[in-house]
Design a protein around this motif. Structure first.
Motif, PDB file in Angstrom:
ATOM      1  N   THR A 138      -8.984 -20.742 140.657  1.00  0.00           N
ATOM      2  CA  THR A 138      -9.454 -20.300 139.244  1.00  0.00           C
ATOM      3  C   THR A 138      -8.174 -18.986 139.299  1.00  0.00           C
ATOM      4  OG1 THR A 138     -11.540 -18.369 140.703  1.00  0.00           O
ATOM      5  CG2 THR A 138     -12.266 -19.996 139.180  1.00  0.00           C
TER       6      THR A 138
ATOM      7  N   SER B 190     -13.423 -11.108 129.574  1.00  0.00           N
ATOM      8  CA  SER B 190     -12.370 -12.170 129.230  1.00  0.00           C
ATOM      9  C   SER B 190     -11.782 -12.902 130.130  1.00  0.00           C
ATOM     10  CB  SER B 190     -11.456 -11.876 128.691  1.00  0.00           C
ATOM     11  OG  SER B 190     -10.601 -12.851 128.339  1.00  0.00           O
TER      12      SER B 190
ATOM     13  N   LEU C 246     -13.496 -17.180 130.681  1.00  0.00           N
ATOM     14  CA  LEU C 246     -13.052 -18.073 131.329  1.00  0.00           C
ATOM     15  C   LEU C 246     -12.638 -19.329 132.471  1.00  0.00           C
ATOM     16  CD1 LEU C 246     -10.434 -20.233 130.005  1.00  0.00           C
ATOM     17  CD2 LEU C 246      -8.475 -18.374 131.311  1.00  0.00           C
ATOM     18  N   ASN C 247     -12.352 -18.537 134.079  1.00  0.00           N
ATOM     19  CA  ASN C 247     -12.271 -19.023 135.041  1.00  0.00           C
ATOM     20  C   ASN C 247     -14.599 -19.374 134.992  1.00  0.00           C
ATOM     21  OD1 ASN C 247     -10.046 -18.392 136.526  1.00  0.00           O
ATOM     22  ND2 ASN C 247      -9.747 -16.754 134.874  1.00  0.00           N
TER      23      ASN C 247
END
Length: 196
Positions: A45, A120, A124-125
């Motif tokens: 990540t 955000s 995503l991660n």
């Protein structure tokens, strides 16, 4: 060039794996879940932020609370699955960065001081980690039934807090009778890959 991964493992993880819709009643143990996590935690990540959080829904009471927040088509299979996991993104993941990124502990404040930036990045991660988790379930010889047909805010209020954003619910277990829908088509290499 061929892949290094054994063809049987390729089939287990990808070619023959599909979203399961029914499960046997064989339990999924804490030891199995720990083995899955201990494998997939090594997936990359950004900034090693690892924002995925996993809430295991085991009790009948918690299962009832969850099912009411799912789309109608997802309720029966979740009610019957041996184990259900709520995967969420921890929007306060930056608090762990001094431990997770010891060579750059100031990343916590340099890059992630603002909540919208963290949300955000976490979304995503954590979604990337959710994909690793599904593959890890398959690597354990189990089937996964990931679903996003749910009332996200209802699940957040019922099981999480304001610092966690639910991403999906994953039913986990051994596949049951008629567990799979027919395989849907995939795009070809030429439709996806562009060289510039």
């Amino acid at each position: 060039m061929s892949l290094v991964l054994d063809p049987a493992a390729q089939d287990l993880l990808f070619r023959e794996a599909r979203t399961a819709n029914t499960f046997t009643d064989e339990p999924v143990t804490d030891e199995q879940v720990q083995a899955i996590y201990d494998l997939v935690k090594f997936g990359p990540t950004a900034f090693n932020q690892t924002p995925l959080r996993i809430t295991l829904v085991r009790s009948a009471e918690a299962r009832e609370r969850l099912v009411k927040h799912l789309a109608e088509g997802n309720q029966a299979k979740t009610a019957a699955a041996p184990l259900v996991a709520i995967l969420s993104a921890d929007n306060e993941f930056h608090e762990e960065l001094p431990q997770l990124l010891p060579h750059f502990p100031q990343a916590k404040d340099v890059f992630f001081a603002e909540r919208p930036v963290r949300e955000s990045a976490a979304a995503l991660n954590a979604a990337l980690q959710a994909a690793y988790f599904i593959i890890g379930v398959r690597a354990a010889g189990l089937a996964a039934g990931p679903m996003t047909g749910l009332d996200f805010e209802g699940v957040r209020k019922e099981f999480l807090d304001d610092d966690h954003t639910p991403l999906m619910v994953v039913n986990i277990g051994r596949p049951g009778e008629d567990a799979w829908f027919p395989r849907s088509p995939r795009l070809s290499y030429d439709e996806v890959v562009t060289t510039v």
